[in-house]
Each structure stands twice: as structure tokens, then as C-alpha cells.
Write an enzyme that holds these catalytic residues in place. Structure first.
Site, short mmCIF file in Angstrom:
data_model
loop_
_atom_site.label_atom_id
_atom_site.label_comp_id
_atom_site.label_asym_id
_atom_site.label_seq_id
_atom_site.Cartn_x
_atom_site.Cartn_y
_atom_site.Cartn_z
N HIS A 1 0.84 -1.20 0.00
CA HIS A 1 0.00 0.00 0.00
C HIS A 1 0.87 1.24 0.00
O HIS A 1 2.00 1.23 0.50
CB HIS A 1 -0.94 0.01 1.21
CG HIS A 1 -0.22 -0.16 2.52
ND1 HIS A 1 0.19 -1.39 2.98
CD2 HIS A 1 0.19 0.74 3.44
CE1 HIS A 1 0.81 -1.24 4.13
NE2 HIS A 1 0.83 0.05 4.43
N HIS B 1 0.79 5.19 1.32
CA HIS B 1 0.12 6.20 2.15
C HIS B 1 0.04 7.51 1.39
O HIS B 1 1.02 7.93 0.76
CB HIS B 1 0.91 6.46 3.44
CG HIS B 1 1.02 5.29 4.35
ND1 HIS B 1 0.25 5.15 5.46
CD2 HIS B 1 1.82 4.19 4.32
CE1 HIS B 1 0.58 4.02 6.10
NE2 HIS B 1 1.53 3.43 5.41
P1 AMP Z 1 2.14 0.41 7.35
O1 AMP Z 1 2.56 0.61 8.78
O2 AMP Z 1 2.92 1.21 6.36
O3 AMP Z 1 2.07 -1.05 7.00
O4 AMP Z 1 0.68 0.99 7.25
C1 AMP Z 1 -0.46 0.26 7.61
C2 AMP Z 1 -1.56 1.27 7.82
O5 AMP Z 1 -2.79 0.58 7.78
C3 AMP Z 1 -1.47 1.99 9.17
O6 AMP Z 1 -1.36 3.40 8.95
C4 AMP Z 1 -2.78 1.62 9.84
O7 AMP Z 1 -3.34 2.69 10.56
C5 AMP Z 1 -3.65 1.22 8.68
N1 AMP Z 1 -4.72 0.29 8.99
C6 AMP Z 1 -4.63 -0.84 9.72
N2 AMP Z 1 -5.84 -1.45 9.77
C7 AMP Z 1 -6.69 -0.69 9.06
C8 AMP Z 1 -8.08 -0.77 8.75
N3 AMP Z 1 -8.83 -1.80 9.18
N4 AMP Z 1 -8.64 0.20 8.00
C9 AMP Z 1 -7.90 1.23 7.56
N5 AMP Z 1 -6.58 1.37 7.82
C10 AMP Z 1 -5.98 0.44 8.57
#
Ligand code: AMP
Ligand code: ZN
Length: 142
Positions: free
Chosen positions: A104, A106
Site C-alpha cells: 500500500h 500512504h
Molecule cells: P504500514 O505501517 O505502512 O504497513 O501501514 C499500515 C496502515 O494501515 C497503518 O497506517 C494503519 O493505521 C492502517 N490500517 C490498519 N488497519 C486498518 C483498517 N482496518 N482500515 C484502515 N486502515 C488500517
């Protein structure tokens, strides 16, 4: 189109509609939704529909699709939220701060003093070391 999935993965569950999200857009290979733990207002995610954990294993055309989706969301954020800047950020591996092993990007609309800690100040590097590492990377380029 079929894509790999991982039944224990939170983003695969969102893609499959088994978990809710604040969806922004969806196309054949990608989905974008709001981050549920926003660093700052407008924090969103552009996500591949398929379960590929990191940049080194995702097919390049899907990575390009994720980039296109991130651009669409960034343009909407710029037009609507009028931030002072936008960072696109993509983490690979726990050492890079990746907490969800499903690729993903951001989208972070920035505000002055928003507390996001991903910027750094310039510090000139050692040129011999930079050159030596560049040689190793060039030799490994596919
Ligand atoms: P990363 O740390 O780069 O892997 O980012 C993962 C992101 O996913 C974090 O910013 C979390 O806040 C976000 N995240 C985790 N679970 C969910 C969810 N159910 N819906 C939306 N965002 C989420
Ligand atoms: Zn997944």
C-alpha cells in the site's frame, strides 16, 4: 480478475468486503480507503487488491496501477483539503515501519507542525561510500 489472497490479512478482508472501510475508489486492480489511524486529517491508503507484501514481489504493472490510484487520491486531497504539501509513502518490511504486509501507498496531506516524523535534514554523505554502494546496486539491477 483473480489475484492472490491471504485469509489472515486485514487488507485482503477489506478488498473482499469482509471488513468495513471508508472507501474512496476502486478499480480492477486497486482500492483506496481512509487510514483508520490517521497521522493527520486526510490520511488515506492506495492498496493493491492482490496480496503482495512488498515492492520486490508485486508485479510491476500492478505497482503502476497503485501509483495511478495514489495520484488520483493525492489530486483530490490537494483540491479539497488544500494541504501545504503531500507525501506519498510506502513501507517494505518491519524495519521500514510496515505493519500490514500487503502493499500500500500512504497519501499524507501535510500541515505545518502536524507532527508527522518522516522528514529529515540534509547531511552531506561520504562520496566514496556513495559511489561504492552505487556500483553494487548497478550490478544488481534487473
Ligand atoms: P504500514 O505501517 O505502512 O504497513 O501501514 C499500515 C496502515 O494501515 C497503518 O497506517 C494503519 O493505521 C492502517 N490500517 C490498519 N488497519 C486498518 C483498517 N482496518 N482500515 C484502515 N486502515 C488500517
Ligand atoms: Zn492481503
Amino acid at each position: 480478475m483473480s489475484h492472490p489472497t491471504d485469509e489472515s490479512c486485514i487488507f485482503c478482508k477489506i478488498v473482499a468486503g469482509q471488513l468495513p472501510c471508508f472507501k474512496l475508489l476502486e478499480d480492477e486492480t486497486t482500492i483506496a480507503f481512509m487510514d483508520i489511524n490517521p497521522v493527520n486529517p486526510g490520511h488515506a491508503l492506495a492498496v493493491a487488491k492482490g496480496h503482495w507484501p512488498t515492492v520486490d514481489v508485486i508485479p510491476p504493472d500492478v505497482l503502476a496501477d497503485v501509483a495511478r490510484t495514489a495520484q488520483r487520491v493525492a489530486k483530490a486531497a490537494i483540491a479539497t483539503l488544500k494541504p501545504t504539501g503531500v507525501n506519498l509513502l510506502q513501507a517494505n518490511g518491519a524495519g521500514a515501519g510496515q505493519s500490514v504486509p500487503h502493499l500500500h501507498v500512504h497519501i499524507l496531506p501535510r500541515r505545518p507542525d502536524d507532527g508527522a516524523t518522516l522528514n529529515w535534514t540534509y547531511r552531506p554523505g561520504d562520496r566514496a561510500e556513495i559511489e561504492e554502494i552505487s556500483r553494487r546496486l548497478k550490478a544488481a539491477l534487473e
